[in-house]
Design an enzyme around this catalytic site. Structure first.
Site, PDB file in Angstrom:
ATOM      1  N   HIS A 178      27.441  28.138  53.030  1.00 32.70           N
ATOM      2  CA  HIS A 178      28.355  27.966  51.896  1.00 32.70           C
ATOM      3  C   HIS A 178      29.768  27.669  52.430  1.00 32.70           C
ATOM      4  O   HIS A 178      30.102  28.059  53.559  1.00 32.70           O
ATOM      5  CB  HIS A 178      28.347  29.250  51.059  1.00 32.70           C
ATOM      6  CG  HIS A 178      29.228  29.222  49.866  1.00 32.70           C
ATOM      7  ND1 HIS A 178      30.552  29.590  49.908  1.00 32.70           N
ATOM      8  CD2 HIS A 178      28.977  28.864  48.583  1.00 32.70           C
ATOM      9  CE1 HIS A 178      31.081  29.478  48.702  1.00 32.70           C
ATOM     10  NE2 HIS A 178      30.155  29.036  47.875  1.00 32.70           N
ATOM     11  N   PRO A 179      30.628  27.002  51.654  1.00 30.42           N
ATOM     12  CA  PRO A 179      31.965  26.648  52.152  1.00 30.42           C
ATOM     13  C   PRO A 179      32.809  27.813  52.655  1.00 30.42           C
ATOM     14  O   PRO A 179      33.715  27.608  53.470  1.00 30.42           O
ATOM     15  CB  PRO A 179      32.612  25.974  50.940  1.00 30.42           C
ATOM     16  CG  PRO A 179      31.474  25.346  50.227  1.00 30.42           C
ATOM     17  CD  PRO A 179      30.332  26.319  50.377  1.00 30.42           C
ATOM     18  N   ARG A 180      32.546  29.044  52.219  1.00 28.52           N
ATOM     19  CA  ARG A 180      33.320  30.180  52.726  1.00 28.52           C
ATOM     20  C   ARG A 180      32.822  30.658  54.081  1.00 28.52           C
ATOM     21  O   ARG A 180      33.468  31.489  54.719  1.00 28.52           O
ATOM     22  CB  ARG A 180      33.276  31.353  51.740  1.00 28.52           C
ATOM     23  CG  ARG A 180      34.316  31.280  50.639  1.00 28.52           C
ATOM     24  CD  ARG A 180      34.485  32.616  49.928  1.00 28.52           C
ATOM     25  NE  ARG A 180      35.057  33.644  50.794  1.00 28.52           N
ATOM     26  CZ  ARG A 180      35.360  34.875  50.386  1.00 28.52           C
ATOM     27  NH1 ARG A 180      35.116  35.228  49.145  1.00 28.52           N
ATOM     28  NH2 ARG A 180      35.873  35.765  51.219  1.00 28.52           N
ATOM     29  N   LYS A 181      31.691  30.129  54.539  1.00 29.74           N
ATOM     30  CA  LYS A 181      31.122  30.601  55.797  1.00 29.74           C
ATOM     31  C   LYS A 181      31.748  29.874  56.988  1.00 29.74           C
ATOM     32  O   LYS A 181      32.336  28.799  56.857  1.00 29.74           O
ATOM     33  CB  LYS A 181      29.605  30.397  55.792  1.00 29.74           C
ATOM     34  CG  LYS A 181      28.904  31.120  54.643  1.00 29.74           C
ATOM     35  CD  LYS A 181      29.174  32.613  54.667  1.00 29.74           C
ATOM     36  CE  LYS A 181      28.338  33.394  53.657  1.00 29.74           C
ATOM     37  NZ  LYS A 181      28.749  33.189  52.258  1.00 29.74           N
ATOM     38  N   ALA A 182      31.592  30.475  58.175  1.00 26.89           N
ATOM     39  CA  ALA A 182      32.220  29.932  59.387  1.00 26.89           C
ATOM     40  C   ALA A 182      31.657  28.574  59.775  1.00 26.89           C
ATOM     41  O   ALA A 182      32.365  27.713  60.282  1.00 26.89           O
ATOM     42  CB  ALA A 182      32.045  30.919  60.538  1.00 26.89           C
TER      43      ALA A 182
END
Length: 388
Positions: A178-182
């Site tokens: 997901h976009p919040r992941k590293a």
């Protein structure tokens, strides 16, 4: 200054990588997917890595492959993202919540074992926010009762438990992009396992149950023949342009993890003297990857009769921080307090008191690779002003 809770940071080379599959014309489950899977296995030391459409579908595929069915029970920590529980419901099985350890936000081992019944088939521990769960204890309980273990490693990229990467410690693990992941591919996930038979079942299930992928068939001696379908599978294949983006980011995987740990260490040092903000814990043998930086507000004051008061004070502080340009979030939610699960299983907030407290008293501060020193200094200075 405005500092977001998270921000995607991609290099020009990573952005350009997406054009390769678009130009080649091979867009789904092709050579870039295989490259991404190989790099993921190299980084995590998993024997098998399988790219899928999301961490959620990865958890679901693993559960299906392990035989989860109607009437079975699966133990899930009450403080997690809702997807951990949803995949159990999708198999017409029963989600059995257990409480968490408020020191780590991870699954509480005595509560987990107490939740086992004759219908229990498995446990889904969560490596929440990048902190490994106590996998030695989880696996010991699972072995004792004959249960499978699927690691929800959505936030686990770069996290290790006694030297082993999370996602390689149970029967299977699942990661999020997901976009919040590293590491991000917009949406996407990766299933890891050391079990070759389980990997093959998941490989087939993600591709309509086919015995071989279109890419394998295309490269084989008889590309004109369609594959057999031994299983009634799903369409949960990753695209090649997503995989190209993920594979390109893996070339700086170690750097990304190191940067997040450096940022977290700066926060730890800056906030060490605050008695009203407990920063993330890192038990012996665990290496936190800091997918986020979850804190507990006024931890020393938390009791069943004070949670609502502290929640109001936390919310007021979060509003002040937002007004000052610092974005925050509750760490995640207590799933047993959400409408679907609360109503279906007649649950109360106080049934999982630590998850309830974490839901109402946690606060995540901005942390992301690409965060500038000026941004972090501003967050530190703003937090140190304290709540009104």
């Amino acid at each position: 200054m405005n500092v977001p809770i998270a921000r995607t940071a991609l290099t020009e080379a990573e952005i350009e990588s997406v054009l390769g599959p678009l130009r080649s014309g091979w867009l789904v489950q092709g050579p870039k997917v295989r490259e991404f899977e190989t790099k993921w296995s190299d980084f995590t030391a998993a024997n098998h890595s399988l790219a899928v459409t999301s961490c959620t579908t990865g958890l679901h595929l693993a559960a299906v492959a392990l035989g989860l069915g109607a009437g079975d029970e699966v133990i899930v920590p009450a403080f997690t993202w809702i997807a951990t529980a949803n995949i159990v419901e999708h198999q017409q099985a029963k989600t059995v919540f257990c409480d968490i350890d408020l020191e780590t936000f991870n699954i509480d081992i005595p509560a987990m074992e107490a939740a086992i019944t004759p219908r229990t088939k498995g446990i889904i521990p969560v490596h929440l926010f990048g902190l490994p769960a106590n996998m030695d204890a989880v696996n010991a309980v699972a072995k004792k009762h004959g249960l499978w273990v699927i690691e929800d490693a959505a936030c686990g990229f770069g996290a290790t438990y006694h030297g082993k990467h999370v996602g390689t410690l149970g029967d299977a693990g699942s990661f999020s992009f997901h976009p919040r992941k590293a590491i991000t591919t917009g949406e996407g996930g990766m299933v890891t396992t050391n079990n070759a038979d389980l990997a093959e079942t998941i490989r087939q299930l993600r591709d309509h149950g086919a015995a071989m992928s279109d890419h394998q068939r295309h490269l084989g001696p008889r590309p004109y023949l369609l594959a057999d379908h031994p299983l009634a599978g799903y369409n949960q294949r990753m695209t090649d342009f997503q995989a190209a983006l993920g594979a390109a980011q893996m070339d700086r995987a170690a750097k990304i993890v190191t940067e997040r740990r450096r940022l977290a260490a700066r926060f730890d040092e800056a906030f060490a003297g605050l008695d009203w903000l407990r920063t993330p814990q890192e038990p012996d043998g665990c290496k936190h990857s800091y997918q986020s930086y979850p804190c507990l507000f006024k931890a020393a004051e938390i009791r069943p009769d004070t949670v609502k008061r502290i929640n109001g004070e936390r919310n007021a502080w979060m509003e002040d921080l937002q007004a000052a340009g610092v974005s925050t979030r509750p760490a995640t939610h207590a799933v047993h307090m959400l409408t679907y699960y609360r109503e279906k299983y007649s649950l109360r907030e106080e049934d999982m008191p630590n998850a309830f407290a974490a839901n109402d008293c946690s606060i995540s501060l901005p942390l992301f690779h690409g965060m500038t020193e000026a941004e972090q200094d501003y967050v530190i200075a703003t937090v140190l002003k304290g709540p009104a």
